[in-house]
Design a protein around this motif. Structure first.
Motif, short mmCIF file in Angstrom:
data_model
loop_
_atom_site.label_atom_id
_atom_site.label_comp_id
_atom_site.label_asym_id
_atom_site.label_seq_id
_atom_site.Cartn_x
_atom_site.Cartn_y
_atom_site.Cartn_z
N THR A 18 -13.59 -14.41 15.81
CA THR A 18 -14.37 -13.32 16.39
C THR A 18 -13.90 -13.05 17.81
OG1 THR A 18 -16.06 -14.88 17.09
CG2 THR A 18 -16.39 -13.78 14.98
N PRO A 65 -11.27 -4.04 11.83
CA PRO A 65 -12.31 -3.12 11.35
C PRO A 65 -11.85 -1.66 11.48
CG PRO A 65 -13.25 -4.75 12.84
CD PRO A 65 -11.77 -4.90 12.91
N LYS A 77 -14.87 -6.68 16.12
CA LYS A 77 -15.72 -7.88 16.08
C LYS A 77 -14.93 -9.12 15.70
CE LYS A 77 -19.39 -5.32 16.73
NZ LYS A 77 -19.71 -5.01 18.09
N ALA A 78 -13.85 -8.95 14.91
CA ALA A 78 -13.08 -10.10 14.44
C ALA A 78 -11.64 -9.69 14.14
CB ALA A 78 -13.72 -10.68 13.18
N GLU A 105 -14.97 -1.68 21.06
CA GLU A 105 -16.23 -2.41 20.91
C GLU A 105 -16.51 -2.72 19.43
OE1 GLU A 105 -17.08 1.93 20.56
OE2 GLU A 105 -15.90 0.74 21.97
N GLN A 106 -15.84 -2.03 18.53
CA GLN A 106 -15.99 -2.28 17.09
C GLN A 106 -15.11 -3.44 16.60
OE1 GLN A 106 -18.27 -0.79 15.10
NE2 GLN A 106 -18.98 0.21 16.98
N SER A 131 -14.80 -11.77 25.64
CA SER A 131 -15.59 -12.99 25.83
C SER A 131 -14.74 -14.18 26.28
CB SER A 131 -16.35 -13.32 24.54
OG SER A 131 -15.45 -13.48 23.47
N ALA A 172 -12.90 0.48 14.45
CA ALA A 172 -12.24 0.34 15.75
C ALA A 172 -11.19 1.42 15.95
CB ALA A 172 -11.62 -1.04 15.88
N SER A 218 -10.17 -16.07 10.01
CA SER A 218 -10.57 -15.08 11.03
C SER A 218 -11.14 -15.74 12.27
CB SER A 218 -11.56 -14.07 10.44
OG SER A 218 -12.78 -14.68 10.16
#
Length: 191
Positions: free
Chosen positions: A190, A98, A150-151, A147-148, A175, A101, A188
C-alpha cells in the motif's frame, strides 16, 4: 532539479536495503545477506511517488525473465529476448495500478547486455566462472489522480515471469518509505 530529487531516493535505497538486512536476521536465501548480489529467482523493484509523478525501477537477473543469461545466438533465443523486451515495454501490464489513478507512461529506459546495448556479459562472475546478465527497466508515469494510488500490485509481473519467486520492493510515497519482500502469494504494497 526535480529529476535530481526523484533520483535521490533511488540512490539511497540500496543503502536502506543493506541496513535493513544488517538489522534483521532473515531466514531467506540472500546471497551475502544482500539483494545487491545476483540471485536467480529474486528481483528488486523501487517505486517513488512524488506528486503526480510515479517512477518504477525493475532490476532482475536475465535468467528470471528470459530463462538464460548468455548472448542470444539461436533464432529461438533471439525470439525469446524480443518477446521479453516487448513485455517490458508495457509497464502498465506488469504493474497493476488502480484505473482511477489514471496513470500513463511518459518515459522508459530498458537496459541489458541481452538487448545489445551493453557488453555481452556483466563484469561480475561467480566463483564457478558463470557469467551474469541483468535486465534493468526504468519507467516514468504521470498519474492524474495520485490520491487514487492506494496500492502497487506486482501480481502481473510475477505472472508474466514465473521464474521470479521474490521481489524486494521499496516504495517511497506520501506516507514515507517502506519495504517488503513480495512473493506471488503476497504481491502488493500500500502507498
Amino acid at each position: 532539479m526535480r529529476r535530481l530529487l526523484l533520483a535521490l531516493p533511488f540512490a539511497l535505497l540500496p543503502l536502506a536495503i543493506a541496513h535493513a538486512h544488517e538489522d534483521h536476521d532473515h531466514d531467506h536465501d540472500h546471497a551475502h545477506g544482500s539483494l545487491a548480489a545476483h540471485e536467480h529467482g529474486a528481483a528488486r523493484v523501487n517505486a517513488v511517488l512524488d506528486g503526480k509523478a510515479l517512477e518504477l525501477e525493475l532490476d532482475s537477473p536475465a535468467m528470471n525473465l528470459v530463462g538464460f543469461e548468455h548472448a542470444a545466438s539461436s533464432d529461438a533465443d533471439k525470439a525469446r529476448v524480443a518477446a521479453v523486451r516487448a513485455q517490458l515495454e508495457k509497464p502498465l501490464a506488469l504493474f497493476a495500478l488502480p484505473k482511477a489513478a489514471n496513470c500513463s507512461e511518459t518515459d522508459q529506459e530498458l537496459q541489458s547486455p541481452l538487448f545489445g546495448d551493453q557488453p555481452a556479459v556483466d563484469d561480475d562472475a561467480d566463483e564457478a566462472g558463470h557469467d551474469h546478465s541483468d535486465i534493468h527497466a526504468h519507467y516514468r508515469l504521470q498519474c492524474e489522480n495520485p490520491e487514487q494510488l492506494k496500492a502497487l500490485d506486482l501480481g502481473p509481473l510475477f505472472k508474466a515471469f514465473p521464474a521470479t519467486r521474490k521481489i524486494q520492493l521499496q516504495l517511497i510515497g506520501p506516507s514515507g518509505q517502506q519495504g517488503v519482500e513480495a512473493t506471488p502469494a503476497n504481491a502488493s504494497i500500500t502507498f
